[in-house]
Design a protein around this motif. Structure first.
Motif, PDB file in Angstrom:
ATOM      1  N   HIS A  11       0.862  -1.198   0.000  1.00  0.00           N
ATOM      2  CA  HIS A  11       0.000   0.000   0.000  1.00  0.00           C
ATOM      3  C   HIS A  11       0.889   1.234   0.000  1.00  0.00           C
ATOM      4  CE1 HIS A  11      -3.959   2.014   1.103  1.00  0.00           C
ATOM      5  NE2 HIS A  11      -3.075   2.988   1.290  1.00  0.00           N
ATOM      6  N   HIS A  13       1.338   5.218  -2.084  1.00  0.00           N
ATOM      7  CA  HIS A  13       0.778   6.193  -3.037  1.00  0.00           C
ATOM      8  C   HIS A  13       1.899   6.743  -3.913  1.00  0.00           C
ATOM      9  CE1 HIS A  13      -3.170   6.547  -0.889  1.00  0.00           C
ATOM     10  NE2 HIS A  13      -2.431   6.142   0.124  1.00  0.00           N
ATOM     11  N   GLU A  90      -7.185   2.889  -3.135  1.00  0.00           N
ATOM     12  CA  GLU A  90      -7.664   2.759  -1.789  1.00  0.00           C
ATOM     13  C   GLU A  90      -9.155   3.040  -1.723  1.00  0.00           C
ATOM     14  OE1 GLU A  90      -5.207   4.972   0.873  1.00  0.00           O
ATOM     15  OE2 GLU A  90      -6.429   4.569   2.618  1.00  0.00           O
ATOM     16  N   HIS A 154      -5.741  -2.278   5.387  1.00  0.00           N
ATOM     17  CA  HIS A 154      -4.524  -1.471   5.451  1.00  0.00           C
ATOM     18  C   HIS A 154      -4.566  -0.628   6.726  1.00  0.00           C
ATOM     19  CE1 HIS A 154      -3.134   2.649   4.719  1.00  0.00           C
ATOM     20  NE2 HIS A 154      -4.379   2.992   4.492  1.00  0.00           N
ATOM     21  N   ASP A 202       2.463   2.978   3.206  1.00  0.00           N
ATOM     22  CA  ASP A 202       1.506   4.071   3.057  1.00  0.00           C
ATOM     23  C   ASP A 202       2.234   5.385   2.736  1.00  0.00           C
ATOM     24  OD1 ASP A 202      -1.059   5.081   2.746  1.00  0.00           O
ATOM     25  OD2 ASP A 202      -1.371   5.452   4.876  1.00  0.00           O
TER      26      ASP A 202
HETATM   27 MN    MN Z   1      -3.268   5.179   2.019  1.00  0.00          MN
END
Ligand code: MN
Length: 255
Positions: A11, A13, A90, A154, A202
């Motif tokens: 996970h 970005h 997400e 997550h 994350d």
């Molecule tokens: Mn996230």
């Protein structure tokens, strides 16, 4: 230098770093299996394009619950792109004070997403559940049973009872280094079976030192989980790799 080849960031970005393309390339060069989540369907085409050129990066089609208030209309776009990917996220629910006002709308969007995933089958979904674990699990139970898709929770911060319920529903958990700094969350991670555990950063929302975390920083998660489970980082890394392999098997293929 620590070998990063074969590590997993389930996970991250990548499209929110200053240089998206460079971030994708860095994951690729490091050999870190990276699930590049998105927060809006509009971000899908570019994420998909960059990930498709790699061996290690996968793009996920998302609609972040914190953006649903302004972007619920992008669900049409989300539907349009759905057939282009196995990876979703997400998505999820957020009942924190800033987002509670859109909670009903979020629930409708999340229900839609899960139902569409169940209809098409074989999706892998990374799910946000801040202050909304019970509602998230209720939705998963009702709309995306484990035979229809795989769910990864997550940054899960629910109770041990809720974790047990999630395990019974077939969910996996992606754990990051910030979770391990919190005593209650670390104790929750200690209670999770290693065959349901994944690592994540994350990034860029978490920091490693004073810079945004990057996928290869999952080495710190491995060290933390290894300490908690009184084993080695490499055995945790191997367990995570096995879990990814199992998640990526087509549904109905056994295990
Ligand atoms: Mn996230």
């Amino acid at each position: 230098m620590i070998a990063t080849n074969g590590l997993v960031d389930f996970h991250c970005h990548l499209d929110l770093y200053p240089n998206h393309q460079a971030a994708v390339q860095e994951s690729e060069d490091a050999g870190v299996f990276t699930l590049a989540v998105t927060t809006t369907p509009r971000a899908w085409p570019r994420n998909h394009e960059l990930a498709q050129r790699t061996r290690h990066v996968r793009a996920a089609l998302g609609l972040h619950p914190q953006l649903v208030a302004e972007r619920a209309h992008e669900l049409d776009l989300w539907d349009r792109y759905l057939s282009e990917t196995r990876y979703i996220g997400e998505v999820g629910l957020d009942a924190g004070p800033r987002y509670y006002r859109s909670f009903d709308l979020q629930k409708r969007a999340f229900q839609h997403v899960l139902q569409r995933c169940a209809d098409t089958g074989d999706k892998v979904v990374t799910v946000h559940s801040i202050r909304a674990v019970k509602a998230v699990l209720d939705h998963i139970e009702a709309y995306l049973p484990s035979a229809k898709g795989k769910v990864v929770l997550h940054w899960f911060t629910g109770t041990k009872g809720e974790a047990k319920r999630a395990l019974d529903l077939g969910c996996y958990f992606s754990v990051n280094a910030v979770m391990l700094m919190n005593e209650r969350h670390a104790s929750l991670v200690a209670s999770l079976p290693l065959d349901r555990l994944l690592t994540e950063t994350d990034g860029p929302f978490t920091k490693t030192g004073d810079r945004p975390s990057k996928p290869s920083d999952v080495t710190l998660v491995l060290e933390g989980v290894a300490r908690i489970h009184q084993t080695t980082s490499s055995s945790i890394a191997a367990a995570v790799r096995d879990n990814v392999r199992r998640i990526l098997l087509p549904s109905g293929d056994g295990m």
